[in-house]
Scaffold this motif. Structure first.
Motif, PDB file in Angstrom:
ATOM      1  N   VAL A 195      15.411 -19.234  21.265  1.00  0.00           N
ATOM      2  CA  VAL A 195      14.529 -20.348  20.911  1.00  0.00           C
ATOM      3  C   VAL A 195      13.629 -19.916  19.762  1.00  0.00           C
ATOM      4  CG1 VAL A 195      12.814 -21.964  21.823  1.00  0.00           C
ATOM      5  CG2 VAL A 195      14.622 -21.087  23.316  1.00  0.00           C
ATOM      6  N   ASP A 196      13.329 -20.840  18.852  1.00  0.00           N
ATOM      7  CA  ASP A 196      12.530 -20.502  17.672  1.00  0.00           C
ATOM      8  C   ASP A 196      11.162 -19.930  18.037  1.00  0.00           C
ATOM      9  OD1 ASP A 196      14.537 -21.304  15.987  1.00  0.00           O
ATOM     10  OD2 ASP A 196      13.747 -23.332  15.713  1.00  0.00           O
ATOM     11  N   ASP A 197      10.528 -20.518  19.054  1.00  0.00           N
ATOM     12  CA  ASP A 197       9.197 -20.056  19.447  1.00  0.00           C
ATOM     13  C   ASP A 197       9.320 -18.777  20.284  1.00  0.00           C
ATOM     14  OD1 ASP A 197       6.456 -19.940  20.083  1.00  0.00           O
ATOM     15  OD2 ASP A 197       6.792 -21.084  21.914  1.00  0.00           O
ATOM     16  N   LYS A 251      14.282 -36.229   7.032  1.00  0.00           N
ATOM     17  CA  LYS A 251      13.810 -35.973   8.385  1.00  0.00           C
ATOM     18  C   LYS A 251      12.570 -35.092   8.346  1.00  0.00           C
ATOM     19  CE  LYS A 251      15.341 -34.036  12.782  1.00  0.00           C
ATOM     20  NZ  LYS A 251      16.464 -33.361  13.471  1.00  0.00           N
ATOM     21  N   ARG A 252      11.524 -35.545   9.059  1.00  0.00           N
ATOM     22  CA  ARG A 252      10.296 -34.763   9.087  1.00  0.00           C
ATOM     23  C   ARG A 252      10.469 -33.520   9.943  1.00  0.00           C
ATOM     24  NH1 ARG A 252       5.395 -38.385  10.852  1.00  0.00           N
ATOM     25  NH2 ARG A 252       6.885 -38.846  12.509  1.00  0.00           N
ATOM     26  N   LYS A 253       9.993 -32.384   9.432  1.00  0.00           N
ATOM     27  CA  LYS A 253      10.087 -31.141  10.174  1.00  0.00           C
ATOM     28  C   LYS A 253       8.829 -30.937  11.012  1.00  0.00           C
ATOM     29  CE  LYS A 253      13.116 -28.713   6.917  1.00  0.00           C
ATOM     30  NZ  LYS A 253      13.293 -27.510   6.087  1.00  0.00           N
ATOM     31  N   THR A 254       9.041 -30.400  12.209  1.00  0.00           N
ATOM     32  CA  THR A 254       7.914 -30.093  13.079  1.00  0.00           C
ATOM     33  C   THR A 254       7.207 -28.853  12.558  1.00  0.00           C
ATOM     34  OG1 THR A 254       9.176 -30.979  14.944  1.00  0.00           O
ATOM     35  CG2 THR A 254       7.231 -29.662  15.460  1.00  0.00           C
ATOM     36  N   SER A 255       5.885 -28.909  12.452  1.00  0.00           N
ATOM     37  CA  SER A 255       5.122 -27.781  11.931  1.00  0.00           C
ATOM     38  C   SER A 255       5.184 -26.608  12.903  1.00  0.00           C
ATOM     39  CB  SER A 255       3.668 -28.185  11.714  1.00  0.00           C
ATOM     40  OG  SER A 255       3.013 -28.362  12.955  1.00  0.00           O
ATOM     41  N   PRO A 256       5.052 -25.363  12.389  1.00  0.00           N
ATOM     42  CA  PRO A 256       5.067 -24.195  13.287  1.00  0.00           C
ATOM     43  C   PRO A 256       3.990 -24.264  14.363  1.00  0.00           C
ATOM     44  CG  PRO A 256       5.327 -23.513  11.007  1.00  0.00           C
ATOM     45  CD  PRO A 256       4.999 -24.977  10.971  1.00  0.00           C
ATOM     46  N   THR A 257       2.817 -24.783  14.002  1.00  0.00           N
ATOM     47  CA  THR A 257       1.732 -24.888  14.985  1.00  0.00           C
ATOM     48  C   THR A 257       2.110 -25.837  16.105  1.00  0.00           C
ATOM     49  OG1 THR A 257       0.062 -24.447  13.298  1.00  0.00           O
ATOM     50  CG2 THR A 257      -0.684 -25.488  15.335  1.00  0.00           C
ATOM     51  N   LEU A 258       2.690 -26.986  15.741  1.00  0.00           N
ATOM     52  CA  LEU A 258       3.091 -27.951  16.768  1.00  0.00           C
ATOM     53  C   LEU A 258       4.203 -27.387  17.635  1.00  0.00           C
ATOM     54  CD1 LEU A 258       2.802 -30.708  18.012  1.00  0.00           C
ATOM     55  CD2 LEU A 258       4.330 -31.629  16.257  1.00  0.00           C
ATOM     56  N   ARG A 259       5.130 -26.631  17.027  1.00  0.00           N
ATOM     57  CA  ARG A 259       6.203 -26.020  17.829  1.00  0.00           C
ATOM     58  C   ARG A 259       5.638 -25.026  18.832  1.00  0.00           C
ATOM     59  NH1 ARG A 259       9.273 -25.822  12.944  1.00  0.00           N
ATOM     60  NH2 ARG A 259       8.764 -23.609  12.689  1.00  0.00           N
ATOM     61  N   ILE A 278       2.663 -25.112  20.180  1.00  0.00           N
ATOM     62  CA  ILE A 278       2.002 -25.890  21.232  1.00  0.00           C
ATOM     63  C   ILE A 278       3.029 -26.464  22.191  1.00  0.00           C
ATOM     64  CG2 ILE A 278       0.613 -27.956  21.693  1.00  0.00           C
ATOM     65  CD1 ILE A 278      -0.817 -27.420  19.020  1.00  0.00           C
ATOM     66  N   GLN A 279       4.109 -27.014  21.627  1.00  0.00           N
ATOM     67  CA  GLN A 279       5.166 -27.571  22.471  1.00  0.00           C
ATOM     68  C   GLN A 279       5.782 -26.498  23.369  1.00  0.00           C
ATOM     69  OE1 GLN A 279       7.736 -29.272  19.485  1.00  0.00           O
ATOM     70  NE2 GLN A 279       6.801 -31.300  19.633  1.00  0.00           N
ATOM     71  N   GLY A 280       6.006 -25.303  22.809  1.00  0.00           N
ATOM     72  CA  GLY A 280       6.577 -24.222  23.593  1.00  0.00           C
ATOM     73  C   GLY A 280       5.700 -23.823  24.761  1.00  0.00           C
ATOM     74  N   ARG A 281       4.405 -23.720  24.530  1.00  0.00           N
ATOM     75  CA  ARG A 281       3.490 -23.353  25.606  1.00  0.00           C
ATOM     76  C   ARG A 281       3.369 -24.451  26.653  1.00  0.00           C
ATOM     77  NH1 ARG A 281       3.199 -20.314  21.685  1.00  0.00           N
ATOM     78  NH2 ARG A 281       2.173 -18.299  21.594  1.00  0.00           N
ATOM     79  N   LEU A 282       3.432 -25.701  26.220  1.00  0.00           N
ATOM     80  CA  LEU A 282       3.392 -26.804  27.175  1.00  0.00           C
ATOM     81  C   LEU A 282       4.633 -26.809  28.058  1.00  0.00           C
ATOM     82  CD1 LEU A 282       1.971 -29.722  24.979  1.00  0.00           C
ATOM     83  CD2 LEU A 282       0.832 -28.587  26.899  1.00  0.00           C
ATOM     84  N   ILE A 283       5.795 -26.526  27.465  1.00  0.00           N
ATOM     85  CA  ILE A 283       7.036 -26.481  28.249  1.00  0.00           C
ATOM     86  C   ILE A 283       6.970 -25.366  29.282  1.00  0.00           C
ATOM     87  CG2 ILE A 283       9.511 -25.996  28.138  1.00  0.00           C
ATOM     88  CD1 ILE A 283       9.507 -27.406  25.397  1.00  0.00           C
ATOM     89  N   VAL A 284       6.517 -24.170  28.846  1.00  0.00           N
ATOM     90  CA  VAL A 284       6.405 -23.049  29.784  1.00  0.00           C
ATOM     91  C   VAL A 284       5.426 -23.383  30.907  1.00  0.00           C
ATOM     92  CG1 VAL A 284       5.683 -20.653  30.054  1.00  0.00           C
ATOM     93  CG2 VAL A 284       7.067 -21.321  28.077  1.00  0.00           C
ATOM     94  N   ALA A 285       4.290 -23.986  30.549  1.00  0.00           N
ATOM     95  CA  ALA A 285       3.301 -24.352  31.566  1.00  0.00           C
ATOM     96  C   ALA A 285       3.860 -25.382  32.538  1.00  0.00           C
ATOM     97  CB  ALA A 285       2.045 -24.901  30.892  1.00  0.00           C
ATOM     98  N   MET A 286       4.602 -26.355  32.009  1.00  0.00           N
ATOM     99  CA  MET A 286       5.168 -27.403  32.854  1.00  0.00           C
ATOM    100  C   MET A 286       6.173 -26.829  33.845  1.00  0.00           C
ATOM    101  SD  MET A 286       7.200 -30.846  31.691  1.00  0.00           S
ATOM    102  CE  MET A 286       8.636 -29.914  31.153  1.00  0.00           C
ATOM    103  N   ILE A 287       6.863 -25.755  33.438  1.00  0.00           N
ATOM    104  CA  ILE A 287       7.857 -25.137  34.310  1.00  0.00           C
ATOM    105  C   ILE A 287       7.216 -24.157  35.292  1.00  0.00           C
ATOM    106  CG2 ILE A 287       9.878 -23.628  34.350  1.00  0.00           C
ATOM    107  CD1 ILE A 287      10.547 -24.799  31.553  1.00  0.00           C
ATOM    108  N   GLN A 288       6.254 -23.365  34.817  1.00  0.00           N
ATOM    109  CA  GLN A 288       5.713 -22.291  35.643  1.00  0.00           C
ATOM    110  C   GLN A 288       4.611 -22.747  36.588  1.00  0.00           C
ATOM    111  OE1 GLN A 288       4.677 -19.086  32.954  1.00  0.00           O
ATOM    112  NE2 GLN A 288       6.807 -18.435  32.771  1.00  0.00           N
ATOM    113  N   ALA A 289       3.806 -23.723  36.176  1.00  0.00           N
ATOM    114  CA  ALA A 289       2.712 -24.177  37.042  1.00  0.00           C
ATOM    115  C   ALA A 289       3.210 -24.687  38.390  1.00  0.00           C
ATOM    116  CB  ALA A 289       1.879 -25.235  36.329  1.00  0.00           C
TER     117      ALA A 289
END
Length: 301
Positions: free
Chosen positions: A153-155, A3-11, A13-24
């Motif tokens: 959460v990891d991030d 199983k491919r692991k998600t890179s820390p950088t991508l995680r 980015i994903q974390g900030r996108l989730i927060v933005a999607m919720i808070q905006a």
């Protein structure tokens, strides 16, 4: 294939996108933001994150006779419910005000209030279903000092946003881990209430059943109830249109930890079967491949 692991950088980015999607969307009127984030999670985030594939796999394992049309509906509805739940707990006082106008019902309400008056510890169990924080908020509004156990959460950025949102609804919240466990037990022993969601896979859990399939289940909620003579009560915040039905079931009788936690699983399963789109079918609850490997390892020479 590994199983491919998600890179820390991508995680990150994903974390900030989730927060933005919720808070905006918080600038939008309450009901509009619910619909907007539900649509974003269902139509944008779920396909990109592979959630629909995971939902199909879980449904195929747990309820293989479900009609195809219903499976496809759930692939859209489950992420939408998750999105609404996330933006609800991020809405702070607006969410609390909605819950304040919602009565708590069910046979367990009187038991909960009696235990509070007697300073008897309470363990409230539920699942990633509907919006459990609606129930936690309702209990706090009834005067219960209610803490919650949560998995960090990891991030760090996403974890801080999640922690702050949970704390705004009711405090304290305790992170999983040795430090959080110690704080949680001291809080419980004082005669307070503790909210736990035991519907996640636990590697060293007991092989109980859920939807008729083996599901490794933590026994910690029942163990604590037995050790500290705590009330063990299933409580649910079930979505009903734009609001909730907040229901406290009868307390689970004290017996042994496995019997008690099987009763918790059975209670949650019954609620899910009535509202299939409100449970987190995205979560890998069963992990049958891992269980088969573990069984093979135990019986091999």
């Amino acid at each position: 294939m590994a199983k491919r692991k998600t890179s820390p950088t991508l995680r990150r980015i994903q974390g900030r996108l989730i927060v933005a999607m919720i808070q905006a969307p918080l600038v939008l009127p309450y009901d509009t933001r619910m619909r907007a984030v539900g649509w974003l999670m269902s139509s944008v985030a779920a396909p990109l994150a592979g959630y629909r594939k995971r939902i199909r796999e879980n449904l195929s394992h747990a309820v293989p006779d479900l009609p195809k049309a219903e499976v496809e509906r759930l692939c859209r509805a489950v992420p939408a419910n998750t999105g609404r739940m996330l933006v609800e707990i991020s809405s702070g006082q607006e969410f609390i005000d909605r819950i304040a106008a919602t009565p708590m019902t069910g046979p367990g309400v009187a038991d909960l209030d009696t235990a509070k008056a007697e300073k008897r510890p309470i363990i409230v169990v539920s699942g990633h279903f509907g919006n459990f924080d609606a129930a936690r908020c309702a209990l706090a509004l009834r005067g219960h000092e209610i803490g919650a156990l949560y998995r960090p959460v990891d991030d760090p950025y996403l974890d801080r946003a999640f922690h702050d949102a949970l704390t705004a609804i009711a405090a304290p919240v305790f992170p999983r881990g040795r430090k959080g466990l110690g704080q949680m037990l001291r809080f419980l022993r004082k005669g307070n209430a503790l909210a736990i969601l035991p519907d996640q896979h636990v590697n060293r859990g007991a092989p109980l059943t859920f939807f008729g399939k083996t599901a490794l289940t933590s026994l910690s909620a029942a163990d604590m109830a037995l050790k500290y003579n705590a009330l063990l009560v299933p409580v649910y915040g079930i979505r009903d249109g734009a609001g909730f039905d907040i229901i406290a079931e009868s307390p689970i009788p004290h017996s042994d930890a496995e019997t008690m936690m099987q009763a918790v699983n059975d209670s949650l399963e019954a609620r899910i079967r009535e509202n299939m789109d409100q449970w987190l079918w995205i979560h890998r609850r069963w992990k049958p491949e891992r269980q088969r490997k573990a069984s093979a390892a135990r019986i091999s020479p």
